[in-house]
Design a protein around this motif. Structure first.
Motif, PDB file in Angstrom:
ATOM      1  N   LYS A 121     -20.898  54.875 -35.722  1.00 24.13           N
ATOM      2  CA  LYS A 121     -19.728  55.700 -36.013  1.00 24.13           C
ATOM      3  C   LYS A 121     -18.688  55.533 -34.906  1.00 24.13           C
ATOM      4  CE  LYS A 121     -18.459  60.399 -37.362  1.00 24.13           C
ATOM      5  NZ  LYS A 121     -18.954  61.787 -37.601  1.00 24.13           N
ATOM      6  N   GLN A 137     -16.681  47.010 -51.999  1.00 19.30           N
ATOM      7  CA  GLN A 137     -17.672  48.090 -52.009  1.00 19.30           C
ATOM      8  C   GLN A 137     -18.329  48.228 -50.638  1.00 19.30           C
ATOM      9  OE1 GLN A 137     -20.574  47.913 -55.192  1.00 19.30           O
ATOM     10  NE2 GLN A 137     -19.027  47.431 -56.722  1.00 19.30           N
ATOM     11  N   SER A 177     -16.078  49.969 -48.238  1.00 20.04           N
ATOM     12  CA  SER A 177     -16.095  51.415 -48.500  1.00 20.04           C
ATOM     13  C   SER A 177     -17.356  52.063 -47.931  1.00 20.04           C
ATOM     14  CB  SER A 177     -16.012  51.683 -50.005  1.00 20.04           C
ATOM     15  OG  SER A 177     -14.776  51.234 -50.532  1.00 20.04           O
ATOM     16  N   THR A 178     -18.478  51.382 -48.064  1.00 20.91           N
ATOM     17  CA  THR A 178     -19.731  51.910 -47.519  1.00 20.91           C
ATOM     18  C   THR A 178     -19.662  52.017 -46.002  1.00 20.91           C
ATOM     19  OG1 THR A 178     -20.984  50.954 -49.362  1.00 20.91           O
ATOM     20  CG2 THR A 178     -22.231  51.563 -47.391  1.00 20.91           C
ATOM     21  N   LYS A 215     -17.035  52.479 -44.223  1.00 21.90           N
ATOM     22  CA  LYS A 215     -16.183  53.633 -43.921  1.00 21.90           C
ATOM     23  C   LYS A 215     -16.984  54.928 -44.008  1.00 21.90           C
ATOM     24  CE  LYS A 215     -11.747  51.682 -45.465  1.00 21.90           C
ATOM     25  NZ  LYS A 215     -10.666  51.779 -46.493  1.00 21.90           N
ATOM     26  N   SER A 216     -17.861  55.004 -45.012  1.00 20.78           N
ATOM     27  CA  SER A 216     -18.674  56.214 -45.172  1.00 20.78           C
ATOM     28  C   SER A 216     -19.677  56.380 -44.035  1.00 20.78           C
ATOM     29  CB  SER A 216     -19.420  56.182 -46.513  1.00 20.78           C
ATOM     30  OG  SER A 216     -20.474  55.230 -46.492  1.00 20.78           O
ATOM     31  N   LEU A 217     -19.982  55.272 -43.342  1.00 19.33           N
ATOM     32  CA  LEU A 217     -20.874  55.323 -42.185  1.00 19.33           C
ATOM     33  C   LEU A 217     -20.121  55.664 -40.899  1.00 19.33           C
ATOM     34  CD1 LEU A 217     -23.099  52.162 -42.884  1.00 19.33           C
ATOM     35  CD2 LEU A 217     -23.699  54.562 -43.272  1.00 19.33           C
ATOM     36  N   GLY A 218     -18.818  55.890 -41.012  1.00 18.12           N
ATOM     37  CA  GLY A 218     -18.024  56.292 -39.861  1.00 18.12           C
ATOM     38  C   GLY A 218     -17.317  55.161 -39.159  1.00 18.12           C
ATOM     39  N   GLU A 265     -14.258  52.585 -38.671  1.00 18.95           N
ATOM     40  CA  GLU A 265     -12.833  52.466 -38.993  1.00 18.95           C
ATOM     41  C   GLU A 265     -12.537  51.017 -39.364  1.00 18.95           C
ATOM     42  OE1 GLU A 265      -8.412  52.763 -36.918  1.00 18.95           O
ATOM     43  OE2 GLU A 265     -10.154  53.554 -35.854  1.00 18.95           O
ATOM     44  N   VAL A 289     -28.731  50.510 -45.959  1.00 19.51           N
ATOM     45  CA  VAL A 289     -28.147  50.862 -47.262  1.00 19.51           C
ATOM     46  C   VAL A 289     -28.845  50.110 -48.393  1.00 19.51           C
ATOM     47  CG1 VAL A 289     -25.927  51.230 -46.124  1.00 19.51           C
ATOM     48  CG2 VAL A 289     -26.310  49.099 -47.400  1.00 19.51           C
TER      49      VAL A 289
END
Length: 464
Positions: A258, A282, A285-286, A288-291, A293, A454
Protein backbone atom coordinates in the motif's frame (compact mmCIF):
# COMPACT_ATOMS: atom_id res chain seq x y z
CA UNK A 1 0.88 -38.11 -5.02
CA UNK A 2 -0.57 -36.02 -7.85
CA UNK A 3 -0.16 -32.93 -5.70
CA UNK A 4 3.62 -33.41 -5.68
CA UNK A 5 3.81 -32.50 -9.37
CA UNK A 6 2.53 -29.00 -8.68
CA UNK A 7 3.67 -28.46 -5.11
CA UNK A 8 5.96 -25.50 -4.51
CA UNK A 9 9.66 -25.98 -3.84
CA UNK A 10 9.10 -24.29 -0.49
CA UNK A 11 6.49 -26.85 0.59
CA UNK A 12 8.36 -29.81 -0.86
CA UNK A 13 11.50 -28.60 0.87
CA UNK A 14 9.79 -28.74 4.26
CA UNK A 15 8.65 -32.32 3.61
CA UNK A 16 12.15 -33.32 2.54
CA UNK A 17 13.80 -31.58 5.48
CA UNK A 18 11.43 -33.26 7.95
CA UNK A 19 12.01 -36.64 6.22
CA UNK A 20 8.31 -36.98 5.41
CA UNK A 21 9.24 -37.34 1.73
CA UNK A 22 12.22 -39.01 0.15
CA UNK A 23 14.21 -37.16 -2.57
CA UNK A 24 14.49 -40.48 -4.41
CA UNK A 25 10.74 -41.06 -4.25
CA UNK A 26 10.05 -37.51 -5.46
CA UNK A 27 12.56 -37.78 -8.29
CA UNK A 28 11.17 -41.12 -9.49
CA UNK A 29 7.67 -39.66 -9.56
CA UNK A 30 8.84 -36.69 -11.62
CA UNK A 31 10.88 -38.82 -14.04
CA UNK A 32 7.91 -41.17 -14.55
CA UNK A 33 5.72 -38.20 -15.40
CA UNK A 34 8.33 -36.95 -17.90
CA UNK A 35 8.35 -40.41 -19.50
CA UNK A 36 4.55 -40.36 -19.74
CA UNK A 37 3.99 -36.85 -21.10
CA UNK A 38 7.09 -35.46 -22.68
CA UNK A 39 6.92 -37.31 -25.97
CA UNK A 40 4.02 -34.94 -26.66
CA UNK A 41 5.10 -31.79 -24.81
CA UNK A 42 8.82 -31.87 -25.73
CA UNK A 43 9.93 -29.84 -22.73
CA UNK A 44 13.23 -31.74 -22.38
CA UNK A 45 15.95 -32.35 -24.95
CA UNK A 46 17.95 -34.65 -22.68
CA UNK A 47 16.21 -36.15 -19.63
CA UNK A 48 18.80 -37.26 -17.09
CA UNK A 49 17.39 -40.30 -15.33
CA UNK A 50 20.69 -41.71 -14.04
CA UNK A 51 22.12 -38.32 -13.01
CA UNK A 52 18.89 -37.31 -11.29
CA UNK A 53 18.57 -40.53 -9.31
CA UNK A 54 22.24 -40.36 -8.30
CA UNK A 55 21.80 -36.78 -7.05
CA UNK A 56 18.55 -37.76 -5.30
CA UNK A 57 20.27 -40.62 -3.46
CA UNK A 58 23.08 -38.26 -2.42
CA UNK A 59 20.51 -35.75 -1.17
CA UNK A 60 18.67 -38.45 0.74
CA UNK A 61 21.85 -39.69 2.41
CA UNK A 62 22.85 -36.19 3.49
CA UNK A 63 19.42 -35.33 4.83
CA UNK A 64 19.25 -38.60 6.75
CA UNK A 65 22.61 -37.74 8.34
CA UNK A 66 21.36 -34.29 9.30
CA UNK A 67 23.38 -32.52 6.63
CA UNK A 68 20.50 -30.48 5.20
CA UNK A 69 21.87 -27.91 2.74
CA UNK A 70 18.88 -25.58 2.54
CA UNK A 71 15.49 -25.10 0.88
CA UNK A 72 16.58 -26.39 -2.55
CA UNK A 73 18.10 -29.62 -1.22
CA UNK A 74 16.52 -32.53 -3.09
CA UNK A 75 14.29 -30.30 -5.26
CA UNK A 76 13.84 -31.42 -8.92
CA UNK A 77 15.00 -28.71 -11.34
CA UNK A 78 15.10 -28.43 -15.13
CA UNK A 79 18.17 -26.77 -16.65
CA UNK A 80 17.88 -24.76 -19.87
CA UNK A 81 20.03 -26.42 -22.51
CA UNK A 82 22.11 -23.34 -23.26
CA UNK A 83 23.77 -23.66 -19.84
CA UNK A 84 26.90 -25.81 -19.80
CA UNK A 85 26.86 -29.06 -17.81
CA UNK A 86 30.18 -30.88 -17.65
CA UNK A 87 30.06 -34.24 -19.40
CA UNK A 88 26.35 -33.82 -20.17
CA UNK A 89 25.20 -32.92 -23.66
CA UNK A 90 24.48 -29.20 -24.04
CA UNK A 91 22.93 -28.39 -27.42
CA UNK A 92 21.67 -24.79 -27.18
CA UNK A 93 18.74 -26.24 -29.12
CA UNK A 94 20.86 -26.31 -32.26
CA UNK A 95 21.98 -28.88 -34.81
CA UNK A 96 25.42 -27.26 -34.58
CA UNK A 97 25.91 -28.54 -31.03
CA UNK A 98 24.04 -31.83 -31.11
CA UNK A 99 27.16 -33.66 -29.90
CA UNK A 100 28.65 -31.00 -27.62
CA UNK A 101 29.69 -32.31 -24.20
CA UNK A 102 31.23 -29.43 -22.21
CA UNK A 103 34.32 -29.83 -20.04
CA UNK A 104 32.95 -27.19 -17.64
CA UNK A 105 29.70 -26.37 -15.90
CA UNK A 106 28.02 -22.96 -16.00
CA UNK A 107 28.51 -21.05 -12.77
CA UNK A 108 24.77 -20.77 -12.18
CA UNK A 109 24.29 -24.54 -12.55
CA UNK A 110 27.25 -25.24 -10.26
CA UNK A 111 25.69 -23.03 -7.59
CA UNK A 112 22.38 -24.86 -7.81
CA UNK A 113 24.07 -28.27 -7.65
CA UNK A 114 26.05 -27.17 -4.58
CA UNK A 115 22.71 -26.18 -3.03
CA UNK A 116 21.61 -29.79 -3.47
CA UNK A 117 19.19 -29.68 -6.40
CA UNK A 118 18.28 -32.76 -8.42
CA UNK A 119 18.89 -32.06 -12.11
CA UNK A 120 16.00 -33.69 -13.99
CA UNK A 121 17.36 -32.87 -17.43
CA UNK A 122 18.40 -30.33 -20.03
CA UNK A 123 15.36 -28.45 -21.24
CA UNK A 124 14.20 -27.55 -24.71
CA UNK A 125 14.45 -24.03 -26.07
CA UNK A 126 13.93 -22.06 -29.20
CA UNK A 127 17.00 -22.73 -31.34
CA UNK A 128 20.10 -20.91 -30.06
CA UNK A 129 17.89 -19.05 -27.52
CA UNK A 130 17.13 -16.61 -30.34
CA UNK A 131 13.36 -16.82 -30.82
CA UNK A 132 10.10 -16.23 -28.98
CA UNK A 133 7.81 -19.11 -29.96
CA UNK A 134 9.45 -22.34 -28.77
CA UNK A 135 9.57 -23.99 -32.19
CA UNK A 136 12.55 -26.26 -32.71
CA UNK A 137 12.82 -28.34 -35.91
CA UNK A 138 15.78 -30.35 -34.58
CA UNK A 139 14.69 -31.47 -31.12
CA UNK A 140 10.92 -31.13 -31.44
CA UNK A 141 8.72 -28.13 -30.86
CA UNK A 142 7.66 -27.59 -27.25
CA UNK A 143 3.89 -27.56 -26.78
CA UNK A 144 1.87 -25.41 -24.41
CA UNK A 145 0.37 -27.68 -21.70
CA UNK A 146 -2.76 -25.50 -21.57
CA UNK A 147 -3.46 -26.51 -25.19
CA UNK A 148 -0.87 -28.35 -27.27
CA UNK A 149 -2.00 -26.60 -30.45
CA UNK A 150 -0.62 -23.34 -29.03
CA UNK A 151 2.95 -22.14 -28.56
CA UNK A 152 4.64 -22.02 -25.13
CA UNK A 153 6.75 -18.96 -25.89
CA UNK A 154 10.52 -18.78 -26.10
CA UNK A 155 13.24 -19.09 -25.83
CA UNK A 156 12.90 -20.70 -22.37
CA UNK A 157 9.75 -22.51 -23.49
CA UNK A 158 10.85 -25.90 -22.23
CA UNK A 159 11.26 -24.62 -18.69
CA UNK A 160 7.98 -22.71 -18.54
CA UNK A 161 5.99 -25.53 -20.16
CA UNK A 162 7.53 -28.14 -17.85
CA UNK A 163 6.36 -26.12 -14.84
CA UNK A 164 2.86 -25.73 -16.25
CA UNK A 165 2.69 -29.50 -16.87
CA UNK A 166 4.18 -30.57 -13.54
CA UNK A 167 7.33 -31.95 -15.17
CA UNK A 168 9.68 -29.93 -12.94
CA UNK A 169 9.44 -28.05 -9.67
CA UNK A 170 11.77 -25.23 -10.75
CA UNK A 171 13.53 -24.25 -13.98
CA UNK A 172 16.40 -22.05 -15.07
CA UNK A 173 16.04 -19.62 -17.96
CA UNK A 174 17.86 -16.91 -19.84
CA UNK A 175 16.50 -13.64 -21.17
CA UNK A 176 18.04 -11.64 -24.03
CA UNK A 177 14.96 -9.93 -25.42
CA UNK A 178 12.22 -11.59 -23.39
CA UNK A 179 13.14 -15.27 -23.21
CA UNK A 180 12.12 -15.78 -19.58
CA UNK A 181 9.15 -13.44 -19.53
CA UNK A 182 7.50 -14.45 -22.82
CA UNK A 183 7.12 -18.16 -21.98
CA UNK A 184 6.13 -17.26 -18.42
CA UNK A 185 3.28 -15.21 -19.89
CA UNK A 186 2.18 -17.87 -22.37
CA UNK A 187 2.38 -20.76 -19.87
CA UNK A 188 0.91 -18.99 -16.85
CA UNK A 189 3.96 -19.19 -14.56
CA UNK A 190 6.28 -16.68 -12.87
CA UNK A 191 9.60 -15.59 -14.36
CA UNK A 192 12.22 -13.15 -13.16
CA UNK A 193 14.64 -11.37 -15.48
CA UNK A 194 17.20 -10.05 -12.94
CA UNK A 195 19.39 -6.98 -13.20
CA UNK A 196 21.99 -7.61 -15.88
CA UNK A 197 25.06 -9.09 -14.20
CA UNK A 198 23.38 -10.10 -10.92
CA UNK A 199 23.49 -13.77 -11.98
CA UNK A 200 26.60 -15.05 -13.73
CA UNK A 201 26.36 -15.90 -17.43
CA UNK A 202 29.73 -17.69 -17.38
CA UNK A 203 29.62 -20.78 -19.59
CA UNK A 204 26.18 -20.04 -20.94
CA UNK A 205 25.96 -19.99 -24.74
CA UNK A 206 25.77 -16.30 -25.69
CA UNK A 207 22.99 -14.90 -27.81
CA UNK A 208 23.92 -11.24 -27.37
CA UNK A 209 26.66 -10.65 -24.79
CA UNK A 210 25.56 -7.20 -23.64
CA UNK A 211 21.96 -8.29 -23.05
CA UNK A 212 22.05 -11.96 -21.95
CA UNK A 213 20.63 -12.39 -18.44
CA UNK A 214 20.16 -15.61 -16.48
CA UNK A 215 17.19 -16.03 -14.15
CA UNK A 216 14.67 -18.35 -12.46
CA UNK A 217 11.25 -19.61 -13.55
CA UNK A 218 8.76 -21.10 -11.08
CA UNK A 219 5.10 -21.52 -10.24
CA UNK A 220 5.26 -19.07 -7.35
CA UNK A 221 7.07 -15.89 -6.40
CA UNK A 222 8.34 -17.48 -3.21
CA UNK A 223 10.09 -20.15 -5.25
CA UNK A 224 11.67 -17.50 -7.47
CA UNK A 225 13.10 -15.92 -4.31
CA UNK A 226 14.58 -19.25 -3.20
CA UNK A 227 16.20 -19.78 -6.59
CA UNK A 228 17.55 -16.26 -6.92
CA UNK A 229 19.12 -16.53 -3.47
CA UNK A 230 21.34 -19.31 -4.79
CA UNK A 231 21.81 -18.06 -8.35
CA UNK A 232 22.81 -14.46 -7.58
CA UNK A 233 26.29 -13.30 -6.68
CA UNK A 234 29.59 -12.06 -8.05
CA UNK A 235 31.55 -14.29 -10.41
CA UNK A 236 35.08 -13.21 -11.42
CA UNK A 237 34.80 -15.36 -14.55
CA UNK A 238 31.98 -13.19 -15.93
CA UNK A 239 33.15 -9.71 -17.00
CA UNK A 240 29.60 -8.36 -16.64
CA UNK A 241 29.16 -9.77 -13.12
CA UNK A 242 28.19 -7.25 -10.44
CA UNK A 243 30.10 -7.14 -7.14
CA UNK A 244 27.11 -6.24 -4.97
CA UNK A 245 25.60 -7.60 -1.74
CA UNK A 246 22.93 -10.27 -2.14
CA UNK A 247 20.00 -9.57 0.19
CA UNK A 248 17.66 -12.17 1.68
CA UNK A 249 15.08 -12.29 -1.11
CA UNK A 250 12.61 -14.42 0.88
CA UNK A 251 12.56 -11.97 3.78
CA UNK A 252 9.51 -9.70 4.03
CA UNK A 253 7.77 -11.15 0.98
CA UNK A 254 4.49 -10.31 2.71
CA UNK A 255 5.41 -6.64 3.07
CA UNK A 256 2.42 -4.41 2.48
CA UNK A 257 2.55 -2.68 -0.89
CA UNK A 258 0.00 0.00 0.00
CA UNK A 259 1.32 3.42 -0.97
CA UNK A 260 3.63 2.26 -3.75
CA UNK A 261 3.46 4.32 -6.92
CA UNK A 262 3.52 2.33 -10.15
CA UNK A 263 3.89 4.00 -13.52
CA UNK A 264 2.25 2.63 -16.65
CA UNK A 265 4.03 3.87 -19.80
CA UNK A 266 1.53 4.95 -22.44
CA UNK A 267 3.73 3.11 -24.96
CA UNK A 268 2.80 -0.17 -23.25
CA UNK A 269 -0.92 0.48 -23.71
CA UNK A 270 -0.80 0.59 -27.51
CA UNK A 271 -1.61 -2.19 -30.01
CA UNK A 272 -2.82 -4.69 -27.43
CA UNK A 273 -4.94 -7.68 -28.37
CA UNK A 274 -8.45 -7.26 -26.99
CA UNK A 275 -8.22 -9.84 -24.19
CA UNK A 276 -4.77 -8.64 -23.13
CA UNK A 277 -6.15 -5.11 -22.91
CA UNK A 278 -9.14 -6.22 -20.81
CA UNK A 279 -7.14 -8.37 -18.41
CA UNK A 280 -4.42 -5.77 -18.00
CA UNK A 281 -6.93 -3.03 -17.13
CA UNK A 282 -8.60 -5.39 -14.67
CA UNK A 283 -5.19 -6.04 -13.09
CA UNK A 284 -4.55 -2.31 -12.78
CA UNK A 285 -7.89 -1.91 -11.03
CA UNK A 286 -7.02 -4.75 -8.66
CA UNK A 287 -3.68 -3.13 -7.82
CA UNK A 288 -5.51 0.10 -7.00
CA UNK A 289 -7.77 -1.84 -4.64
CA UNK A 290 -4.62 -3.12 -2.91
CA UNK A 291 -3.61 0.47 -2.18
CA UNK A 292 -1.21 1.02 -5.05
CA UNK A 293 -1.21 4.38 -6.80
CA UNK A 294 -1.19 4.05 -10.58
CA UNK A 295 0.33 6.88 -12.58
CA UNK A 296 0.45 7.23 -16.35
CA UNK A 297 3.95 8.05 -17.59
CA UNK A 298 5.19 9.05 -21.02
CA UNK A 299 8.51 7.63 -22.19
CA UNK A 300 8.84 8.61 -25.86
CA UNK A 301 12.32 7.07 -26.00
CA UNK A 302 10.69 3.63 -25.99
CA UNK A 303 9.99 4.19 -29.69
CA UNK A 304 13.70 3.56 -30.27
CA UNK A 305 13.73 0.20 -28.51
CA UNK A 306 12.88 -2.01 -31.47
CA UNK A 307 15.66 -0.56 -33.63
CA UNK A 308 18.16 -0.70 -30.77
CA UNK A 309 17.10 -4.25 -29.92
CA UNK A 310 17.34 -5.63 -33.44
CA UNK A 311 20.68 -3.95 -34.10
CA UNK A 312 22.17 -5.09 -30.80
CA UNK A 313 20.87 -8.66 -30.73
CA UNK A 314 21.31 -9.22 -34.46
CA UNK A 315 24.76 -7.68 -34.57
CA UNK A 316 26.13 -9.46 -31.51
CA UNK A 317 24.60 -12.83 -32.43
CA UNK A 318 25.99 -12.58 -35.96
CA UNK A 319 29.43 -11.78 -34.56
CA UNK A 320 29.43 -14.88 -32.36
CA UNK A 321 28.11 -17.09 -35.17
CA UNK A 322 30.21 -15.54 -37.94
CA UNK A 323 32.31 -18.61 -38.75
CA UNK A 324 29.45 -21.09 -38.46
CA UNK A 325 27.23 -18.95 -40.70
CA UNK A 326 29.99 -19.09 -43.32
CA UNK A 327 30.58 -22.83 -43.12
CA UNK A 328 27.37 -24.39 -41.73
CA UNK A 329 24.56 -22.08 -42.82
CA UNK A 330 22.39 -25.10 -43.64
CA UNK A 331 22.48 -26.15 -39.98
CA UNK A 332 20.38 -23.13 -38.94
CA UNK A 333 16.59 -23.20 -39.25
CA UNK A 334 15.21 -20.64 -41.73
CA UNK A 335 13.97 -18.13 -39.14
CA UNK A 336 17.21 -18.06 -37.15
CA UNK A 337 19.38 -18.04 -40.27
CA UNK A 338 17.45 -15.06 -41.63
CA UNK A 339 17.75 -13.22 -38.30
CA UNK A 340 21.50 -13.80 -37.97
CA UNK A 341 22.33 -13.12 -41.61
CA UNK A 342 20.45 -9.85 -41.35
CA UNK A 343 22.54 -9.12 -38.26
CA UNK A 344 25.72 -9.72 -40.23
CA UNK A 345 24.73 -6.82 -42.50
CA UNK A 346 24.57 -4.35 -39.61
CA UNK A 347 27.29 -1.74 -40.00
CA UNK A 348 29.37 -0.30 -37.19
CA UNK A 349 27.51 2.99 -37.66
CA UNK A 350 24.15 1.31 -37.03
CA UNK A 351 25.42 -0.65 -34.04
CA UNK A 352 26.83 2.53 -32.50
CA UNK A 353 23.56 4.34 -33.13
CA UNK A 354 21.78 1.49 -31.36
CA UNK A 355 24.05 1.89 -28.32
CA UNK A 356 23.41 5.63 -28.31
CA UNK A 357 19.68 4.87 -28.36
CA UNK A 358 20.19 2.47 -25.45
CA UNK A 359 21.81 5.24 -23.44
CA UNK A 360 18.85 7.53 -24.08
CA UNK A 361 16.40 4.80 -23.03
CA UNK A 362 18.46 4.21 -19.86
CA UNK A 363 18.30 7.90 -19.04
CA UNK A 364 14.56 7.97 -19.73
CA UNK A 365 14.02 5.03 -17.36
CA UNK A 366 16.11 6.77 -14.70
CA UNK A 367 13.87 9.86 -15.00
CA UNK A 368 10.76 7.70 -14.76
CA UNK A 369 12.04 5.93 -11.65
CA UNK A 370 12.56 9.35 -10.10
CA UNK A 371 8.77 9.72 -10.19
CA UNK A 372 7.50 6.19 -9.52
CA UNK A 373 8.61 3.14 -7.53
CA UNK A 374 8.33 0.81 -10.51
CA UNK A 375 6.80 0.47 -13.94
CA UNK A 376 4.12 -1.89 -15.18
CA UNK A 377 2.95 -3.15 -18.54
CA UNK A 378 1.68 -6.25 -20.32
CA UNK A 379 4.46 -8.81 -20.69
CA UNK A 380 3.52 -9.18 -24.35
CA UNK A 381 0.79 -7.40 -26.33
CA UNK A 382 -0.61 -10.55 -27.94
CA UNK A 383 -2.74 -13.47 -26.85
CA UNK A 384 -0.87 -16.78 -26.97
CA UNK A 385 -0.87 -17.77 -30.66
CA UNK A 386 -1.86 -21.08 -32.15
CA UNK A 387 0.90 -22.69 -34.21
CA UNK A 388 0.58 -21.91 -37.91
CA UNK A 389 1.70 -24.06 -40.80
CA UNK A 390 4.06 -21.32 -42.00
CA UNK A 391 5.97 -21.33 -38.72
CA UNK A 392 8.99 -19.46 -40.14
CA UNK A 393 6.95 -16.36 -40.97
CA UNK A 394 4.99 -16.71 -37.74
CA UNK A 395 8.17 -16.78 -35.66
CA UNK A 396 9.44 -13.58 -37.24
CA UNK A 397 6.02 -11.91 -36.88
CA UNK A 398 5.77 -12.83 -33.19
CA UNK A 399 9.22 -11.39 -32.43
CA UNK A 400 8.26 -8.19 -34.24
CA UNK A 401 5.09 -7.81 -32.15
CA UNK A 402 6.56 -8.55 -28.74
CA UNK A 403 9.98 -6.90 -28.94
CA UNK A 404 8.76 -3.33 -28.16
CA UNK A 405 7.36 -4.64 -24.85
CA UNK A 406 10.19 -6.89 -23.69
CA UNK A 407 13.48 -5.61 -25.12
CA UNK A 408 13.54 -2.19 -23.35
CA UNK A 409 14.15 -4.08 -20.09
CA UNK A 410 17.15 -5.85 -21.63
CA UNK A 411 18.52 -2.71 -23.25
CA UNK A 412 18.49 -0.88 -19.92
CA UNK A 413 19.65 -3.84 -17.82
CA UNK A 414 16.89 -3.41 -15.24
CA UNK A 415 14.98 -6.30 -13.61
CA UNK A 416 11.43 -7.34 -14.48
CA UNK A 417 9.05 -9.86 -12.95
CA UNK A 418 6.51 -11.58 -15.21
CA UNK A 419 3.29 -12.71 -13.51
CA UNK A 420 0.01 -14.15 -14.83
CA UNK A 421 -3.10 -11.96 -14.84
CA UNK A 422 -5.76 -14.34 -16.13
CA UNK A 423 -6.93 -16.51 -19.00
CA UNK A 424 -8.09 -15.28 -22.39
CA UNK A 425 -11.28 -16.39 -24.13
CA UNK A 426 -9.54 -19.55 -25.37
CA UNK A 427 -8.35 -20.52 -21.90
CA UNK A 428 -4.71 -19.52 -22.51
CA UNK A 429 -2.72 -17.48 -19.95
CA UNK A 430 -2.01 -13.75 -20.24
CA UNK A 431 0.69 -11.96 -18.27
CA UNK A 432 2.03 -8.61 -17.14
CA UNK A 433 5.46 -7.48 -15.96
CA UNK A 434 6.54 -5.35 -13.02
CA UNK A 435 9.69 -3.43 -13.97
CA UNK A 436 12.09 -2.09 -11.36
CA UNK A 437 15.19 0.06 -11.30
CA UNK A 438 18.59 -1.63 -10.98
CA UNK A 439 18.88 -4.18 -8.15
CA UNK A 440 15.28 -3.85 -6.94
CA UNK A 441 14.60 -7.58 -7.18
CA UNK A 442 13.55 -7.76 -3.55
CA UNK A 443 10.87 -5.11 -4.02
CA UNK A 444 9.70 -6.75 -7.24
CA UNK A 445 9.34 -10.08 -5.46
CA UNK A 446 7.39 -8.40 -2.65
CA UNK A 447 4.85 -6.85 -4.98
CA UNK A 448 4.73 -10.05 -7.03
CA UNK A 449 3.99 -12.07 -3.91
CA UNK A 450 1.18 -9.68 -3.00
CA UNK A 451 -0.19 -9.97 -6.53
CA UNK A 452 -0.04 -13.76 -6.39
CA UNK A 453 -2.53 -13.76 -3.52
CA UNK A 454 -5.32 -12.58 -5.86
CA UNK A 455 -5.09 -16.02 -7.53
CA UNK A 456 -4.77 -14.57 -11.03
CA UNK A 457 -5.20 -17.80 -12.98
CA UNK A 458 -8.80 -17.97 -11.72
CA UNK A 459 -9.58 -14.76 -13.63
CA UNK A 460 -11.12 -15.61 -16.98
CA UNK A 461 -12.47 -13.76 -19.98
CA UNK A 462 -15.46 -15.28 -21.66
CA UNK A 463 -16.08 -14.91 -25.37
CA UNK A 464 -19.15 -12.69 -25.63
Amino acid sequence: MNDLYYMSAKDLGMLLKERKLSPVELTKIMLDRIDQLDDTLRTYITPLHETALKQAREAENKIMKGEYLGPLHGIPVGIKDNQYTMGIRTTDGSKLFVNFYPSETATVVSKLVLAGIVMLGKQNLHELAAGSTGTNPYFGTTRNPWNIEYMPGGSSGGGAASLAAGLATLATGSDTFGSIRVPAAMCGVYGLKPTHGLVSAHRVFPTAWSLDTIGPIARSVGDLALMLQVMAGYDPHDPASLRVPVPNYSEDLNKNIKGLTIGVPTHYMENLDEDVDKLFHQAVSTLKSLGVEIKEVVIPELEMATFAGYATVGGEAAAFHHQWLKTHAEDYSPDIRSFFLAGSLIEARQYIQAQQARRRIVQAFERAFGEVDMLLGPTIPIMTPKFKENWVKQNLDVVKRIMPYTVPINLTGVPALAVPIGLDRYGLPVGMQFIGSHLTEKQLLQIGHNWEQVNPLQIKITDD
